[in-house]
Design an enzyme around this catalytic site. Structure first.
Site, PDB file in Angstrom:
ATOM      1  CB  CYS A   8      -0.907  -0.015   1.229  1.00  0.00           C
ATOM      2  SG  CYS A   8      -1.822   1.518   1.483  1.00  0.00           S
ATOM      3  CE1 TYR A  25      -5.429   3.175  -5.259  1.00  0.00           C
ATOM      4  CE2 TYR A  25      -3.625   4.763  -5.334  1.00  0.00           C
ATOM      5  CZ  TYR A  25      -4.128   3.528  -4.955  1.00  0.00           C
ATOM      6  OH  TYR A  25      -3.323   2.640  -4.282  1.00  0.00           O
TER       7      TYR A  25
END
Length: 307
Positions: free
Chosen positions: A44, A175
């Site tokens: 992450c 994203y």
């Protein structure tokens, strides 16, 4: 983007704005070596910030760390890298358990990084910008002697402006490309990403790091996206105007950071790729994880020390 807002501060009961501003009405836990455990995942990018800052400041001996595996389901991140698939300090199989121990009806996202109070085994905060901010400002008494000044006073305002753009157009921008629900939304996000990348290329053509000749938190925040760019965002998120390796200044800058102690040794490309290509079933329904790109290039000479 809704997190447990608690802070960990040197003075009990004092909680400030993440950038050193006014007092905030949120719970504040006291800094105490050995009390907290950072739960993160090398996959992450938001968690990678905390992993890197913890290493740069030398906080490994006062804040323990547990690592979740690269894939997760709708419940939460799991400790499937540990023996018996259980975190050895918390005794949990999933990070979800720390959130439910504090809030039995917790219904928001279970995210990394999360600081957990070891005695109570309860989640303290998963507000990732505040975690690294407090690692620097609130845990200063426990930094290693030669720890870098990640928030220099003489460029704080300019650094915040840079970090705001890096977050909105690059960290979050990739994203917005990858999860765009329409061609129009994708086109807008794509253009913002590449306008920002061209701005960064120009800025880094004249100086070694984002704020000049020293590493700051701004560099940590940008690095976690750059190190994933060619392996994931270029293809998986359709940010494919060109590769990172085709941008002279940014590619040299990214290698410079990667080869700096505290950065590259925290990166696991296999875990990064498994996370994105396996978890994002709506984007990659077959779950096929690409073999490339070859990570050897990250170790090539960067030549940035001339700047």
């Amino acid at each position: 983007m809704s997190y447990i807002p608690d802070r960990v501060t040197k003075e009990p009961g004092r909680s400030q704005d993440p950038y050193g501003g006014e007092e905030l009405d949120v719970p504040a836990w006291q800094v105490q070596p050995g009390r907290y455990r950072l739960i993160a995942a090398r996959a992450c990018p938001w968690a990678s910030r905390a992993i890197i800052v913890r290493r740069l400041l030398g906080l490994e001996y006062v804040i323990s760390m547990g690592l979740a595996g690269p894939t997760h389901d709708e419940r939460s991140w799991a400790f499937d890298l540990d023996p018996d698939r259980v975190d050895p300090v918390l005794g949990y199989e999933r990070l979800e358990q720390a959130f439910l121990a504090r809030f039995p009806d917790y219904s928001k996202g279970i995210t990394v990084p999360t600081l957990v109070d070891v005695p109570s085994k309860q989640a303290v905060t998963n507000d990732f910008p505040s975690i690294t901010h407090d690692f620097f400002f609130e845990w200063r008494d426990h930094h290693r002697p030669d720890a870098p000044d990640l928030w220099p006073d003489d460029c704080r305002d300019a650094m915040e402006t840079v970090m705001d753009r890096v977050f909105s157009d690059v960290n979050d921008g990739v994203y917005r490309c990858g999860f765009a629900g329409s061609q129009e939304a994708y086109d807008e996000a794509y253009d913002r990403v590449w306008t920002a990348m061209d701005w960064l290329e120009d800025r880094l053509s004249h100086q070694r790091f984002l704020m000049g000749d020293r590493i700051t938190e701004a560099d940590v925040r940008l690095f976690t996206t750059l190190v994933r760019f060619d392996a994931v965002y270029h293809g998986h998120f359709k940010c494919n105007r060109n590769k990172l390796t085709e941008m002279t200044a940014i590619w040299g800058y990214a290698r410079d950071l990667f080869q700096t102690p505290g950065f590259g040794e925290t990166v696991d490309f296999d875990q990064i790729k498994r996370h994105y290509y396996v978890v994002h079933e709506d984007i990659n329904p077959n779950g096929i994880v690409p073999k490339g790109p070859d990570p050897a290039g990250w170790h090539a000479p960067h030549g940035r020390d001339r700047l």
